[in-house]
Design a protein around this motif. Structure first.
Motif, mmCIF file in Angstrom:
data_model
loop_
_atom_site.group_PDB
_atom_site.id
_atom_site.type_symbol
_atom_site.label_atom_id
_atom_site.label_comp_id
_atom_site.label_asym_id
_atom_site.label_seq_id
_atom_site.Cartn_x
_atom_site.Cartn_y
_atom_site.Cartn_z
ATOM 1 N N ARG A 190 0.831 -1.214 0.000
ATOM 2 C CA ARG A 190 0.000 0.000 0.000
ATOM 3 C C ARG A 190 0.858 1.254 0.000
ATOM 4 O O ARG A 190 0.532 2.253 -0.641
ATOM 5 C CB ARG A 190 -0.939 -0.023 1.200
ATOM 6 C CG ARG A 190 -2.017 -1.102 1.092
ATOM 7 C CD ARG A 190 -2.627 -1.427 2.435
ATOM 8 N NE ARG A 190 -3.393 -0.306 2.973
ATOM 9 C CZ ARG A 190 -3.827 -0.252 4.224
ATOM 10 N NH1 ARG A 190 -3.536 -1.241 5.065
ATOM 11 N NH2 ARG A 190 -4.532 0.777 4.644
ATOM 12 N N GLY A 207 2.101 1.628 -3.528
ATOM 13 C CA GLY A 207 1.038 2.162 -4.377
ATOM 14 C C GLY A 207 0.828 3.652 -4.164
ATOM 15 O O GLY A 207 0.627 4.411 -5.121
ATOM 16 N N TYR A 208 0.898 4.075 -2.920
ATOM 17 C CA TYR A 208 0.743 5.499 -2.593
ATOM 18 C C TYR A 208 1.853 6.317 -3.252
ATOM 19 O O TYR A 208 1.603 7.371 -3.841
ATOM 20 C CB TYR A 208 0.786 5.676 -1.077
ATOM 21 C CG TYR A 208 0.806 7.104 -0.596
ATOM 22 C CD1 TYR A 208 -0.369 7.807 -0.379
ATOM 23 C CD2 TYR A 208 2.009 7.754 -0.327
ATOM 24 C CE1 TYR A 208 -0.349 9.122 0.092
ATOM 25 C CE2 TYR A 208 2.043 9.062 0.136
ATOM 26 C CZ TYR A 208 0.862 9.740 0.344
ATOM 27 O OH TYR A 208 0.892 11.033 0.793
#
Length: 433
Positions: free
Chosen positions: A10, A13-14
């Motif tokens: 995550r 992805g950020y």
């Protein structure tokens, strides 16, 4: 294990999303400037609609960059930035530079190159907004009234006591001297009491003890743990870092009185501590008074500006006024430069929609990655922490750069480190990388 793997994914992805948005902005700004070179740009005196940005720290500066860079060359809008400081104050390095000599001037970065735009788009005014009316802002020094069509309030937060949290000086020469005064005071003191166990208090206490091992450094914090806004792993690592260096940590107590003449502080518990220097690292408060007389209902009891998800202020009478950064009340548990700049991006997108004759629709939602923090624990160590409330990651690292990457900050702002034509410094001063 799987929770942490998911957290890594995550975070990755950020980062990709952030990099994608930055690339989109760079390409869009380059296209706008190319069109301006080919077909010309509307002169400033013919731009009869104004976007006023009040404050140019992390949030306001970023709004200016995004909006001014993407305003069409043939456009009726201009951007006016009103900022009292002569230079951008990079507050993250202030605790370190209040201890370590020779780098203090690097914390003050010239304005200008970060905002790239077409000719006639941007006007920069070094002044303070004294009041905000329904259609105009009035400046403090010049008394000038500037009409606005869109207004962005990005006044941030302040600290009455100043350093090591804030400089409280508008000119670089004065700010540099204030930092040096704190350096000298720490060097001369035998006992230093630091109030506040947030990032500023922990960093200045560990840096001072690391630099002067024979001094008595006492940190007082009213909560049961230092760095209480973050996860327990960072709280434990911060406490261990303080204790490793020999800082005395007093938890669950508060400084109630400080007598500089008697060289004494008194705690809520009744304990009296003799000290040569008291450093107050508490008390940051939002700078929202400038809006209170116009829209008292949008300012909360603690001074934060209440905003809608679009970051328009929570007052339907003024849909053209936005707020972002530390001065706003959002669902941001640990406000920092990262969350301020994400809020700035939301405001910029909405303002650009208004320029195009559309309604503001972009909304700001706090992202847990914005709570990422790198906490220094002395001159050669740091802890990087990130968590989503369920899982967290923490990295303990060795620090090789005593200036905390200030050189790369100058570069990101479009400047050659540490060239500043507006600052002469001392006659014998030499600024090195």
């Amino acid at each position: 294990m799987f929770g942490k793997l998911g957290l890594y994914a995550r975070v990755f992805g950020y980062v990709l999303v952030v990099l994608g948005k930055e690339l989109k902005h760079v390409l869009s700004t380059a296209l706008v400037r190319h069109r301006a070179r080919l077909f010309g740009s509307t002169p400033s005196d013919q731009r009869d609609r104004t976007i006023v940005i009040v404050g140019a720290s992390f949030a306001g500066h970023h709004v200016a960059r995004l909006v001014a860079g993407q305003l069409p060359p043939k456009c009726r809008y201009r951007v006016v930035v009103v900022e009292p400081n002569s230079h951008f104050h990079f507050t993250w390095v202030l605790p370190r530079f209040c201890v370590v000599r020779g780098h203090e001037q690097k914390a003050f970065i010239p304005y200008g190159r970060y905002v790239q735009c077409s000719p006639g788009v941007l006007e920069w005014i070094q002044d303070r907004v004294a009041s905000i009316g329904k259609t105009h802002v009035r400046l403090e020094k010049s008394g000038e009234a500037i009409r606005y069509d869109c207004l962005v309030v990005a006044t941030g937060s302040g600290v009455k006591t100043g350093l090591p949290s804030r400089v409280n000086a508008t000119e670089k020469t004065v700010g540099v001297e204030l930092v040096r005064q704190v350096q000298s005071a720490i060097e001369a003191a035998e006992t230093v009491v630091v109030a506040g166990g947030g990032a500023v208090g922990v960093e200045v206490a560990t840096d001072a003890k690391n630099s002067y091992p024979d001094k008595t450094i006492i940190l007082v914090h009213p909560r049961p743990a230092v760095m209480h806004r973050f996860g327990k792993r960072l709280q434990s690592e911060a406490l261990a870092g303080l204790e490793r260096l020999g800082v005395e940590v007093v938890l669950g107590d508060r400084v109630m009185d400080e007598d500089s003449e008697a060289k004494r502080v008194t705690l809520r518990s009744g304990r009296e501590i003799h000290c040569d220097l008291f450093l107050n690292c508490t008390g940051q408060s939002p700078c929202s008074d400038v809006l209170r007389s116009l829209s008292p209902q949008s300012v909360s009891s603690d001074g934060h500006i209440q905003v809608k998800p679009t970051l328009q202020i929570a007052d339907d009478e003024f849909p053209n006024i936005y707020a972002c950064g530390d001065v706003t009340h959002t669902e941001t548990p640990c406000p920092n430069a990262r969350s301020a700049m994400r809020q700035a991006a939301t405001v910029a997108r909405n303002v650009l929609r208004v320029v195009d004759g559309k309604q503001p629709t972009h909304v700001y939602r706090h992202h847990w990655v914005d709570s990422f923090i790198k906490l220094t624990l002395g001159l050669d160590r740091s802890a990087t922490f990130i968590g989503d409330g369920h899982s967290d990651l923490m990295f303990k690292t060795r620090e090789n750069d005593v200036t905390l990457m200030i050189k790369s900050t100058w570069t990101r702002m479009g400047l050659k480190p540490f060239e500043d034509d507006s600052y002469s410094g001392d006659a014998n001063e030499k600024i090195e990388g």
